[in-house]
Every structure is written in C-alpha cells, then in structure tokens.
Scaffold this motif. Structure first.
Motif, PDB file in Angstrom:
ATOM      1  N   TYR A   1      39.174  25.564  34.704  1.00  0.00           N
ATOM      2  CA  TYR A   1      40.522  25.346  34.646  1.00  0.00           C
ATOM      3  C   TYR A   1      41.083  25.744  33.140  1.00  0.00           C
ATOM      4  CZ  TYR A   1      44.758  22.486  35.043  1.00  0.00           C
ATOM      5  OH  TYR A   1      45.985  21.773  35.476  1.00  0.00           O
ATOM      6  N   ASP A   2      42.226  25.988  32.993  1.00  0.00           N
ATOM      7  CA  ASP A   2      42.966  26.599  31.991  1.00  0.00           C
ATOM      8  C   ASP A   2      42.895  25.468  30.683  1.00  0.00           C
ATOM      9  OD1 ASP A   2      43.159  29.125  32.228  1.00  0.00           O
ATOM     10  OD2 ASP A   2      44.867  28.702  33.685  1.00  0.00           O
ATOM     11  N   PHE A   3      42.861  24.318  30.815  1.00  0.00           N
ATOM     12  CA  PHE A   3      42.839  23.188  29.953  1.00  0.00           C
ATOM     13  C   PHE A   3      41.652  22.717  29.889  1.00  0.00           C
ATOM     14  CE2 PHE A   3      47.341  23.876  31.007  1.00  0.00           C
ATOM     15  CZ  PHE A   3      47.855  23.865  29.372  1.00  0.00           C
TER      16      PHE A   3
ATOM     17  N   SER B   1      43.065  30.448  27.163  1.00  0.00           N
ATOM     18  CA  SER B   1      44.145  30.265  28.008  1.00  0.00           C
ATOM     19  C   SER B   1      45.771  30.142  27.364  1.00  0.00           C
ATOM     20  CB  SER B   1      44.320  28.862  28.716  1.00  0.00           C
ATOM     21  OG  SER B   1      43.006  28.760  29.212  1.00  0.00           O
TER      22      SER B   1
END
Lengths: 796, 231
Positions: free
Chosen positions: A539-541, A561
């Motif tokens: 996931y980008d976070f 990201s």
C-alpha cells in the motif's frame, strides 16, 4: 564570587524555564512539531557562542567584567522581545502556508534566528564565566546545573500560574536580576580603566530602570496570534463567539468558547429528525478538545445515539462502561442517557476534567492517562470506548509526529484484557481519502487479535460505516446471530452500511453510502486475512500498526509513494496529505544550514595545519549525535511513562543537564588518556544497547506506578546514562589540550553542529524506524567516538 | 497641451487595462483547456462558465497573479478558494441548468456562486464569516451578478424563505449535515459537500434525496490508485 554563582544559577534557571515555555508557545501559535525545533535552536545558540568564544577569546576575556552584565541583560531582554517580534507581521509564519507561499520558508528561518538570540547571549555569558573562572569550575558547574534543573520545575509552576504570553517576561526579569547581581564585578576595575557604560552609576541606574519596562510588558503582553487554520481561530469567526474563560497549565492553554452557532454532532446520521443543540467548546493550545453543554442547557438531547459510535450499546446492554480519554465527557453523557449503572472515564488534562464533570453526572472520573489506568489492576468492563481517531476532513498530517500511546497494538492488547467475557471495544475513526485511518485502525485490531491467538478474527469484529465515520467493534467472544441482526437493523434505521459483519455481501456494504473507490472493502478484508503483511508492504501509505516502539499512529507517509501523490494531487496539495513530516524535514534542513553558518564556517579562521583532525572529527561528532539521540529518544519514551510530553521534556532535559554536569565534574578526577576515553565511551555504548533492548519493557511495566514513584524511577533511569555521558566531552577537550590545542575550537564547533542537526534527525529516525533503532544508532555514535580514540593523533 | 496629456494618459490606462484583461482572458482559456478538459470535465455549461468568470477579480490582491494556477489559494480567515478543477467538478456533479435555484453554504470568495450564476437562474449563498461575506458580496455586485443573493448568517438554517432548492452546495463542510438543509432540498435534488483539510478537496460527498430516503455517494475528484507491486 558568590554573586557570580548566584547570577549563573539564576540565568540558567531562567533559560531552561524559557526554553520549555517557548515549546508551549510555539505549540499554541503553530503545532506541536516545533518543540524539537526549540531544542535545536537552544543548541544552536550554545554552539554559536562557543565559536565566538573560540574566535575572540582574548578580547572577550579582557573586557569580560564589563561585558558580562550586558550579555546577561541582553539575554533576558531578548526573551520577551523574541516572542513579541516573532508575532509581528513581517516575521509571522504559518505552518499551513509553508508549502503555499515561498516567503513563509524565509519567515520560518527568521523565527529560528529571532529565537536563537536569547540562547546565544546566555551561552556567551555562561561560557565566558567558565573560561575566566576556570579554577572555580566545580562551583560554577554546580550553580549552572542546579539552576537548569530548577528551571524545569519553575516552568511547571509558571504554566500553572501565568498565561503563555507573560512567561517570557518573568524569565526575562529573572535574567535581568542575574545581570544586576554581576554589576559589582563589572565595576571592580580601577576608575580610569572604566568606560562610561561600566560605571556603577550608569549600570545601577540603567538596569533597574528597565525592570519596570518588563513589568509593563507583563501587564500588557503581546496578543498571541496563532495560525488562522487552527480550530480555535476558525471557531472565533462564528457569530457572537467569545472566549469566556482561559487558563494555562502544563498540559496546555485551555480556552472555553461559546457561540450560538456552535453545534456538535460528529458523523450524525442523515436520518436524525431533530434539531442539533448548541454547545460550548473547550480548546487546548488552540486545538479543538471537545464540546460541552452550556450550564443552562438540557442534557438529554442525545445526538450521539444517531452516530455509528452508538452501535455497541445497540447490540449489547452493558452494565460497566469505560470511556478512555473522555475529554469533555460527551460520550459519557450519551451513556448516562442510556441509564448504564456503572460508567468510568479517564481524562488526564486537569483543567478539562473540572469542566467535564458537568457532562459526566454520576460517572466516576479518573484523572490520569489511559495507559496508566489500564496498567493498574481493576474491574473488567462490558464496553470500552476509545476517542475518535483522526478529524473530519483530515488533519493534513499534522498529527504525524504525535506519540499516540493509546493507539498502539500494546494498548489495544491492554484494553482487550480489561474486557469482561463478552465485552466489546468500540473505536470510531473519521474516513479519509486516500484511505489511511480506517485501514490502520483495522490493522491494529487484526494484529492485536492475531497476537491473542484468535484464529477467526472476523467472527469477533464488526464495523459499520456512515458517510464520514467508521466504527469498529471488537468482541471478546464471537458475535451471536441476534447481534448480527441488530447491526443490520441499526444500519437500516440510520442509513449506515455494515463494513465488516460475518456473512456480509458486497451489495450490503453500499446500500446507503456508495463509494467510488471500493478498494476500502478489499483492503479491509485483506487486513483481516493472512495477507496482511502484503497489504502493509504494497500500500502507498504506511498502515502498519503503531507500536510502543513507534507510537506514531498518524504517520502515514511513505517516501517512495510521494512522487505519485505529487503527480496526482499536484505538488502543493500532496504536501497537505502529510504536512507534519514535511515540516520536520524543512526544520532539519534549516537547522543544518544555520549550524554550518553560525558554528562551523567561522571556525575556518583556525585553518592552520594541525594533526589529529580526523580523530577530533569522529570523536566529537559521535558525542554530539549520540547525546542528542539519547535525549530525544528518552523524551519520546518517557511521554508514555509520565503520561504527558511536558513532564517528559522537563524530566529528561532537567535530569540530563544536572547529572551530565555532575558526570562532567566527576571526570576531572580522571586522567584524559586514550585508555580512559575508551573505557568511558565503551561503557556508554554497552549501556545504551542495554537501554535499547530493555527500556521499553521497563517503562511499560512501570506505567501503573503512582506518579511520584514514577518521577523517582525516571530520575534514576535517565540519570544513570546521563552521568557517564557527561564525561567524554570534557575528557576529550582535556586530551586535546594536551595533544593539539588548535583543534579545541573545532571540537566544540563539530560537537555543537552535530547536536543541532541530530535533534531533527533523531525525530526522523524515530518516525521511520522506532526508538529501539534510534537508541542503537546512539550507541553506534558512541562506538564511533570509542573507535576514534584508536586513531593516532597525528592522523589528519 | 494639457488636454493632449490627459487624452494620452487615459489612452495609456485603457490600453494597459485592455492588455491585462486580454492576458487574464487568455489564462482562463488555458486553464479550461489544460486543467479541466484534459481531466475529463465535459459539461458545456460548466466549461463556458469557467471561461467567463473572472477568478482573478475574486481572489485577494496578493493572490491575483496566481488566480488561474492549478491549485487552491488562501483568501484569509482560514479559508481557501478551491482549485479551478474542483469548482468545475462540483458544478458538473450537480448538473446545473437554466431555471434552477441553487443554495450555497459558505460563500467564501464568491467564485463558486459566480460560476453557478452563469448557468442557473438564481443562486442563494450564505456566509457565516461576516467580513468574508461582505467582501464577496461587494465583489460579486461589482462584477454585475444580479442573480446572486448573499446572506450573512449561520448556514445551519439554510435559507428557508427561498426553499426548496434544486441543489445545495456546502463548501463550508462540518462534521454533520444540518437537518434544515436536508429539508430544504427538493425531492430528487442533489447536495454536494467537498471534504478535506484546507488546500485540499480529497473527496466530494453527493447526497441524494429520493422517496423519502437519503443516500450518499463518495466521489473522487482525484483518483488515487495504489501501486501494484510485483513483490
């Protein structure tokens, strides 16, 4: 001499009290991030003063008697002046506009310089006294360190008694008195050698005359102008809004605001039929703390029964409820309306609790932080409620650096352990986009259940979603079919949708609140599956749960990201997803720049050839980095232990100054030989490694102790490394003075520069890798110092 | 001689004014092409309105030169004027047409009201911050908008005298949707609420009222697609 000792003690006291109050001031006008900037500014002042002493030692010592009262006086005068000037339009900066208007970056830099001035003059005065009266160094150290240690306590007393804008006038006044105390030293010169400004008549008239000026400033303090984006300022724009009451405390500056347009109904159902009642509100350091019913209001209007957070009391009938971080008590008021017989609540802010009682009826209020409460043995609860996570519309990442010890997996585990056999944890978060808060909340729950050995977590977890909130319920036993049906009925009645429910269908999830981005469902499902690790990774976070080692629940930024976010949202808007972390980076760059300009560059005047440069560089860099890393990591870890950052900052800074100074004094009994340097630095390395491994566990175990026992243990735990860490610096300087005197200014400069840079760097490492690793890095820095003592002095 | 100088001076002023207007008009065209059409705004009425409304007249003087940039701008009082794309996206979402009556909660700079006023018959806008509302009211009047009605007051109550509305835009979003606003929305009407911290609008909430039931839909002006990594 006793006057000088008294003066140095008073000046040190004033400076530390000012430093701690400055942290609070910047938290009020901006956000909490600037606490670490203040430490860095103080170090910059001390480093720059060291450089100036190195450069102009002879000349300064020659005029020292005359200069000393003025230096102390300027330090005192510049304390309130710095605050006044920083609030003027040309200097005022706003965190929110940092990535919108370029001039804000310059204004932030200007603030660095403005606040640097009092520290610089103070350090110059103390440094000169140390150099001049080197034979009395023991007594001087004692005065300096006792003053510094007391400074922390005085800051706490001032927080209780004086408003934030006035504290600097008091500390400034103390410094001016410290200046008056050394006037006899200035006038000790023979009459013919005295300039007019060092004549007793001038000094005894001029300095005391300025005291009334400070008094005047105290009675007419500058207006505290905080960011226009802080919730207090936005609330004060409402019609007829007024601050009815305000008071300062170590926990923050509390203001009670009332307006006929102020209403409270977080995430209210669109099926709510009535009117939303008008409330008053409490703010802490300019940030929303909670709503409170006006004294005359009807308290039986229960809007919270129409929010997703009401789901728990809808499906069970709890007998015993615990509300953690209850704030102003609105949740408690909801449970009172339901007639629940036993309601306990915790709230650590002493000023808030005095108002919260108004909302809390017959409930029992415990004034302590929730982790300490949970650690103590006590009753089991049918329902435990956490405060809302995040904020409506997002926090722009401003919470990223806040240690949130109630939202770590360890905290969830403690809460789970306090549930009765069929008890429920209820936690509600605001939805955001891109999804961050709900996913990290889900991950924290899933991780905790996994640690408890629960193999079918989805049988024990339910979540419901409104248009802007998601409430998660975690039950100690599986949800029964009747309870699952109650969840469905609740959602149908209030236009909510289930997000997690045994046997849920995809259509059910968007009956009333459709989502364009349905990845919330697949991601939440994956988090509760065995694929959790892959979600964290891809996931980008950053949605891996927070732990006591990395208690930054609201830190979501992943650097790899960030370019994608910038492409999607635009450079400016992307910054507002993760503002908090970016501010730390900006302060890191600016502090490094200023440290080089004010500390290192002037030292190039000493460019004559000398040996041992490499040894000096490694030895003193290691000390600068290592010491600050330890200080920062201890502040962050003791926040959990002592329950509030201000107690942690006061305990750590005060104890470290006092006991490192003692260590420094004791080091005079040691011979500055390489073998001794090696023993001391190796001992510190080993000690820090041990702290890295065991400190978190020790602190976790001790959170339930009474406050005064905790303070006593804190002094011991901080003091042990502090004493030894105070030794290598003076030992190193003495060693240099025997080997290569020309390198002494460089040693001082390198150490100061690294200390300044390390403050922000330590925060970044803690955010990215956690406290244990930060402590290991600190040990590594001391190991570099240790290794450097094997280098030959003539190696350059 | 004096007359000649006056004429010359006036001509110069007129020339500079026209030049500035041409520059802003060109910037507006570019804004529509590069920021709106390329991102998928298709509604002709919306695009025409965005080409027409002089955004630079509605931002504070210090922000005029940035008026057509692809970003939100500060307008004081802790408020922002939304990025042009978000304004266009919100406008397109409610599908405004001639003959409609629209309520806006949170006048702010007045830009959203001006865009709507180019398309629909009547725009009612309520601003709670007194000085912000007065500033917008004056600017909108100066720009000649006669179909925009500004009220200074608490948006919680909407504007009952002119209800019901075909659509409601709540630019000053709060944690809850005021029940009076739901009552003032026509059956089949749409309500749009941008949600996000200042300087962002991370999503739009579209609220629809149909057959006595209320449904919401979360719309994304900017589509965030998580990376799919091979590892």
């Amino acid at each position: 001499m006793y006057r000088i000792l008294l003066s140095i003690g008073l000046l040190s006291l004033a400076m530390i009290a000012y430093q701690i109050s400055l942290m609070q001031y910047l938290s009020i006008v901006q956000w909490y991030h600037y606490a670490y900037m203040v430490i860095s500014i103080a170090l910059l002042g001390f480093g720059a003063a060291g450089t100036v002493i190195s450069l102009f030692r002879k000349s300064l010592l020659r005029h020292m008697n005359a200069l000393l009262p003025f230096l102390i006086f300027f330090s005192g005068l510049s304390m309130p002046l710095a605050i006044r000037v920083s609030g003027m339009p040309f200097a005022r900066f706003d965190t929110y506009l940092l990535f919108v208007e370029r001039r804000q970056l310059w204004q932030l830099l200007l603030n660095y310089i403005i606040f640097f001035i009092p520290f610089f003059f103070c350090a110059l005065a103390i440094g000169l006294v140390f150099v001049k009266y080197v034979r009395e160094i023991g007594k001087l150290y004692f005065a300096n360190l006792t003053g510094s240690g007391l400074g922390g306590l005085v800051a706490i007393v001032l927080f209780w008694t004086v408003s934030p804008a006035r504290i600097a006038y008091i500390t400034g006044g103390m410094a001016v008195i410290a200046a008056i105390l050394v006037i006899p030293a200035a006038t000790a010169l023979p009459k013919e050698k005295r300039a007019f400004y060092s004549s007793p008549r001038f000094l005894y008239t001029f300095f005391p005359l300025l005291l009334p000026l400070l008094f005047a400033g105290y009675y007419y303090p500058p207006e505290i102008i905080s960011s226009q984006y802080k919730s207090l300022n936005r609330t004060l724009l409402l019609p007829d809004a007024e601050i009815c009451w305000e008071r300062n405390s170590p926990h923050g500056w509390v203001q009670y605001v009332s307006s006929p347009a102020l209403r409270y109904a977080p995430g209210l159902s669109l099926a709510y039929p009535g009117d939303i009642p008008v409330v008053d509100a409490l703010f802490n350091n300019g940030e929303w703390y909670g709503a409170i019913f006006p004294e005359t209001a009807e308290k039986n209007t229960d809007v919270l029964a129409y929010t997703t957070s009401a789901i728990a009391s809808e499906i069970i009938s709890p007998e015993k409820v615990l509300v953690l971080n209850a704030g102003t008590g609105m949740r408690v008021s909801h449970f009172l309306n339901l007639g629940i017989p036993s309601i306990d609540a915790t709230e650590s802010h002493p000023l808030i609790t005095s108002f919260a009682k108004r909302n809390m009826g017959y409930s029992r209020l415990f004034q302590q932080d929730p982790r300490s409460f949970l650690r103590k043995p006590g009753k089991q609860y049918d329902l435990i409620c956490l405060p809302y996570i995040g904020a409506f519309g997002g926090t722009a990442g401003l919470q990223a650096m806040q240690e949130e010890y109630l939202l770590t997996t360890e905290a969830f585990s403690l809460i789970y352990d306090r549930l009765s056999d069929h008890g429920i944890i209820e936690v509600t978060c605001w939805t955001d986009n891109p999804y961050r808060n709900p996913l990290k909340t889900a991950a924290s729950i899933a991780e905790m259940l996994s640690q408890k050995g629960i193999e079918t977590p989805l049988q024990q977890t339910v979540a419901v979603r409104s248009w802007n909130t998601i409430t998660f319920l975690v039950k100690k036993s599986p949800f029964t079919e009747a309870q699952q049906q109650s969840v469905r009925d609740f959602c149908e009645r209030l236009y909510f949708d289930p997000l997690l429910l045994p046997g849920i269908t995809e259509e059910e999830r968007t009956t009333y609140n459709d989502l364009e981005d349905k990845s919330l469902f697949s991601l939440t499902d994956s988090i509760f599956s065995r694929n959790r690790e892959a979600v964290y990774k891809n996931y980008d976070f950053h949605i891996r749960p927070a732990t006591d080692d990395q208690p930054y629940f609201s830190q979501f930024l992943r650097w790899k990201s960030f370019p994608q976010l910038q492409r999607l949202y635009g450079q400016q808007s992307a910054s507002f997803l993760e503002l908090g972390y970016l501010i730390v980076l900006v302060t890191f760059v600016q502090s490094a720049m200023l440290a080089i300009i004010f500390i290192v560059l002037p030292l190039f005047r000493f460019r004559k050839k000398s040996g041992g440069k490499l040894q000096t560089l490694f030895y003193f860099s290691g000390l600068g980095i290592g010491y600050m890393f330890v200080e920062i990591v201890l502040i962050q870890q003791f926040t959990l232990y002592l329950g509030h950052p201000v107690y942690a900052i006061t305990a750590v800074i005060g104890t470290m100054l006092l006991l490192s100074g003692t260590g420094s004094y004791l080091s005079s009994r040691l011979s500055p030989k390489p073998a001794v340097l090696r023993k001391v630095t190796l001992l510190i390395t080993v000690l820090l490694l041990l702290y890295g491994w065991f400190l978190t566990a020790i602190l976790q175990a001790g959170t339930g102790f009474p406050f005064f026992v905790k303070i006593f243990l804190a002094v011991i735990l901080i003091g042990i490394p502090a004493v030894i860490m105070g030794m290598p610096f003076p030992l190193g300087l003495r060693y240099l003075s025997q080997q290569e005197k020309a390198n002494i200014p460089w040693a001082w400069g390198i150490n100061s520069c690294m200390s300044v840079v390390s403050t922000a760097l330590a925060t970044i490492i803690a955010l990215e890798s956690g406290f244990i690793l930060l402590m290991i890095f600190a040990a590594l820095a001391y190991f570099i110092t240790f290794s450097s003592s094997f280098l030959k002095p003539d190696q350059s | 001689m004096k007359k000649a100088a006056t004429v010359l001076w006036c001509s110069l002023l007129f020339f500079l004014h026209s030049y500035a207007q041409d520059t802003y008009s060109e910037k507006r065209k570019q804004m529509v092409e590069s920021q709106l059409i390329t991102r998928g705004i298709k509604d002709k009425a919306t695009l025409n309105a965005m080409r027409t409304v002089e955004r630079h007249q509605l931002v504070p003087g210090t922000q005029t030169r940035y008026a057509y940039e692809d970003r939100p701008l500060p307008i004081g009082y802790g408020q922002t004027i939304s990025q042009p794309y978000i304004v266009a996206y919100m406008t397109e979402t409610i599908r405004p047409e001639a003959g409609m009556k629209i309520l806006e909660i949170g006048t702010g700079s007045g830009y959203q009201a001006a865009i709507l006023a180019e398309i629909v018959d009547r725009v009612y806008t309520v601003e709670i911050v007194d000085s912000l509302g007065r500033r917008a009211q004056k600017k909108l009047r100066d720009l000649g908008y006669k179909n925009i009605h500004v009220k200074l007051g608490d948006g919680y109550f909407g504007w009952e005298e002119h209800a019901p509305f075909d659509a409601i835009i709540v630019t000053a979003a709060t944690e809850y949707i005021p029940p009076p606003l739901m009552e003032q929305l026509k059956e089949d009407g749409k309500m749009v609420i941008p949600v996000g911290a200042p300087f962002t609008a991370q999503y739009l909430m579209l609220v629809k009222k149909k057959n006595g039931k209320i449904k919401t839909q979360k719309l994304l002006p900017v589509r965030f697609v998580p990376f799919t990594r091979s590892d």
